[in-house]
Design an enzyme around this catalytic site. Structure first.
Site, PDB file in Angstrom:
ATOM      1  N   CYS A  19      77.719 -22.122 -36.130  1.00 41.92           N
ATOM      2  CA  CYS A  19      77.924 -23.938 -35.724  1.00 41.92           C
ATOM      3  C   CYS A  19      78.201 -23.989 -34.379  1.00 41.92           C
ATOM      4  O   CYS A  19      79.934 -24.498 -34.671  1.00 41.92           O
ATOM      5  CB  CYS A  19      78.596 -24.095 -37.413  1.00 41.92           C
ATOM      6  SG  CYS A  19      77.929 -25.908 -37.130  1.00 41.92           S
ATOM      7  N   ARG A  21      76.895 -16.697 -39.806  1.00 38.38           N
ATOM      8  CA  ARG A  21      76.532 -17.807 -39.190  1.00 38.38           C
ATOM      9  C   ARG A  21      77.429 -18.679 -37.687  1.00 38.38           C
ATOM     10  O   ARG A  21      78.722 -18.116 -37.658  1.00 38.38           O
ATOM     11  CB  ARG A  21      76.878 -19.305 -40.429  1.00 38.38           C
ATOM     12  CG  ARG A  21      75.982 -20.627 -39.767  1.00 38.38           C
ATOM     13  CD  ARG A  21      76.193 -21.589 -40.929  1.00 38.38           C
ATOM     14  NE  ARG A  21      77.761 -22.233 -40.920  1.00 38.38           N
ATOM     15  CZ  ARG A  21      78.196 -22.937 -41.931  1.00 38.38           C
ATOM     16  NH1 ARG A  21      77.167 -23.667 -42.295  1.00 38.38           N
ATOM     17  NH2 ARG A  21      78.847 -23.388 -41.641  1.00 38.38           N
TER      18      ARG A  21
END
Length: 128
Positions: free
Chosen positions: A108, A106
């Site tokens: 972000c 991930r």
């Protein structure tokens, strides 16, 4: 025979521009970013909702798109989260981890703006 197909489902927010909800290849599904907008076109805002509810809606939209493509959230290998303020990170993250228990890769990032003035957008890549 096409090497990829476009994916659309009535169970997620319709694209707000000239793109598909996802592109499915024989091995991978590339989902466009989902904002907190339901299939009926109702947009959640900070005035009427919370980052928790918005994150849930983004991920539920991704789940619907993945299902339409023949996959599901458990096959996600990469997620990109866009926030207009890192002040929302902890709340988004607490909701996110309930859905992505297998912990895909991930990123972000904080961005200046997102479409329709929303504070969160989430996109992903999944195995077919």
């Amino acid at each position: 025979m096409a090497e990829f197909k476009t994916v659309y489902t009535k169970d997620a927010a319709y694209p707000a521009g000239p793109y598909s909800q996802a592109i499915a290849t024989p091995s991978t599904i590339y989902c466009s970013g989902q904002i907190p907008c339901d299939a009926a076109g109702t947009l959640l805002t900070l005035e009427t909702s919370s980052i928790t509810k918005m994150t849930e809606l983004c991920i539920n939209n991704l789940s619907a798109v993945l299902k339409a493509a023949g996959s599901d959230i458990s096959r996600v290998v990469k997620v990109n989260v866009f926030l207009t303020s890192m002040d929302h990170f902890a709340e988004m993250n607490a909701t996110y981890e309930k859905f992505f228990t297998h912990k895909p890769a991930r990123s972000c990032v904080a961005v200046y703006q997102l479409p329709k003035g929303v504070p969160v957008e989430i996109e992903c890549i999944a195995l077919a």
